[in-house]
Scaffold this motif. Structure first.
Motif, PDB file in Angstrom:
ATOM      1  N   PRO A 268       4.817   3.896   4.075  1.00  0.00           N
ATOM      2  CA  PRO A 268       3.527   4.351   3.519  1.00  0.00           C
ATOM      3  C   PRO A 268       3.691   5.230   2.275  1.00  0.00           C
ATOM      4  N   THR A 271       5.509   3.146  -0.801  1.00  0.00           N
ATOM      5  CA  THR A 271       4.635   2.207  -1.515  1.00  0.00           C
ATOM      6  C   THR A 271       3.457   2.901  -2.183  1.00  0.00           C
ATOM      7  N   ARG A 273       0.909   4.207  -0.623  1.00  0.00           N
ATOM      8  CA  ARG A 273      -0.327   4.054   0.136  1.00  0.00           C
ATOM      9  C   ARG A 273      -0.796   5.373   0.741  1.00  0.00           C
ATOM     10  N   GLU A 274       0.148   6.211   1.132  1.00  0.00           N
ATOM     11  CA  GLU A 274      -0.192   7.479   1.762  1.00  0.00           C
ATOM     12  C   GLU A 274       0.742   8.563   1.240  1.00  0.00           C
ATOM     13  N   ARG A 285       9.137   9.260  -5.316  1.00  0.00           N
ATOM     14  CA  ARG A 285       8.850   8.064  -4.521  1.00  0.00           C
ATOM     15  C   ARG A 285       9.957   7.024  -4.634  1.00  0.00           C
ATOM     16  N   ALA A 306       6.877  -4.788   1.261  1.00  0.00           N
ATOM     17  CA  ALA A 306       6.736  -3.547   0.498  1.00  0.00           C
ATOM     18  C   ALA A 306       7.399  -3.608  -0.868  1.00  0.00           C
ATOM     19  N   LEU A 309       5.602  -3.182  -4.181  1.00  0.00           N
ATOM     20  CA  LEU A 309       4.849  -1.935  -4.308  1.00  0.00           C
ATOM     21  C   LEU A 309       5.739  -0.724  -4.548  1.00  0.00           C
TER      22      LEU A 309
END
Length: 344
Positions: A268, A271, A273-274, A285, A306, A309
């Motif tokens: 999460p 990628t 997303r969170e 990241r 993934a 992303l």
């Protein structure tokens, strides 16, 4: 007369608590500030020189491997001879003075990670040179093998080595990875096989929770960094296992612990997303990119989905060009030394 030199490094997260003075030039006592790197570690020790040796030898050998230009291999061989083989300049095959703390310790077992996190880049470089590189001779190969054997013996039999073997976090994982890598490189495939096989229960079951989190790494102020860092060691260890008939990726612990679960726990945040829900002084990241690639190559569908992303590392996504996963961020605030296991 031959000379051997100790390698000296300083503990990165320890800082002077007093202003240096004539009667206390270090500013002792030193106190720990986890995750905050003291810039002193880059001056007056071998830390930066060591990283340059690891980086440059690995990069030069990869350059030779992919281009066929002999000058790259010759320069890499010169670097390796100077640091490890030359009678006048070679390093002692031990880490008795790693991560010293001024006015406290001359060296610590925990300092082994200064080598274990990236020395396998040298192991890979040598493996590539031995595929037929110009200027890397039979004598070089034998001498390097002897140095690695001596270092492996020190890792397994010294008090420092035994302490690091007993570590229950990333230090223990990297120790196993280094022992397995050196064992494989020096021809002791049974030791390599046993080390990877025993890591299933000793490391995966003990250090990875059922949900894939790594509790001992999440407790750090740099929890994202250390979660990805530990997985670099696991994925390299799994790469060694592939060469000795042990599938570490396939292991499932009694509560469902696995390397796949540990990688999925990162997805999460990896990628975007969170947000990462744990303490992190400097979130990067891209640090998860290589371990996600490794899980995808090992057959994990979530990791494979993934990949598009992921955030590319500053130097670009070089996964396809390197032997195994690397640590892509650094506590020093710059790209980390390139290192891997399992040279093609």
């Amino acid at each position: 007369m031959a000379h051997e030199y100790p390698t000296l490094s300083q503990a990165p997260y320890w800082w002077p608590s007093r202003t240096p003075a004539a009667d206390n030039p270090w500013g002792c006592p030193y106190v720990q500030r986890d995750g905050e790197r003291n810039p002193e570690v880059d001056s007056g020790t071998d830390r930066q020189d060591l990283e340059k040796v690891f980086d440059s030898s690995y990069d030069l050998v990869l350059a030779w491997y992919y281009t066929g230009k002999g000058q790259y291999a010759r320069k890499a061989a010169d670097i390796l001879r100077t640091w490890f083989l030359s009678p006048d300049t070679r390093m002692n095959p031990n880490l008795d003075h790693a991560q010293f703390i001024p006015c406290k310790y001359d060296g610590r077992a925990i300092g082994i990670i200064d080598f274990s996190q990236s020395y396998t880049s040298v192991v890979d470089a040598v493996a590539l040179l031995e595929t037929g590189a110009p200027s890397w001779t039979r004598a070089d190969r034998e001498a390097m093998g002897e140095w690695n054997s001596d270092f492996l013996g020190w890792l397994r039999n010294s008090d420092f080595g035994k302490q690091e073997a007993a570590a229950a976090n990333n230090h223990g994982t990297f120790y196993d990875m280094l022992v397995a890598g050196l064992a494989y490189a020096t021809g002791d495939r049974e030791l390599a096989r046993r080390t990877v096989r025993e890591a299933a229960a000793r490391r995966v079951d003990a250090q990875i929770a059922a949900d894939g989190s790594q509790p001992l790494e999440l407790a750090r102020t740099r929890s994202w960094h250390y979660s990805t860092f530990d997985l670099v060691a696991y994925t390299r260890l799994a790469a060694i296992g592939e060469n000795v008939g042990v599938d570490l990726w396939a292991h499932r612990g009694p509560q469902g612990q696995s390397l796949f679960a540990a990688v999925r726990y990162l997805l999460p945040a990896a990628t975007g997303r969170e947000p990462w829900p744990h303490p992190e002084l400097e979130f990067r990241r891209f640090a998860a990119s290589d371990v996600v690639h490794a899980a995808a190559d090992a057959g994990d569908g979530a990791a494979r989905r993934a990949l598009p992303l992921l955030e590319a590392p500053p130097g670009g996504d070089l996964w396809a060009l390197r032997p195994a996963a690397e640590q892509l961020d650094s506590i020093a605030g710059r790209p980390a030394p390139r290192s891997a296991v399992g040279a093609p």
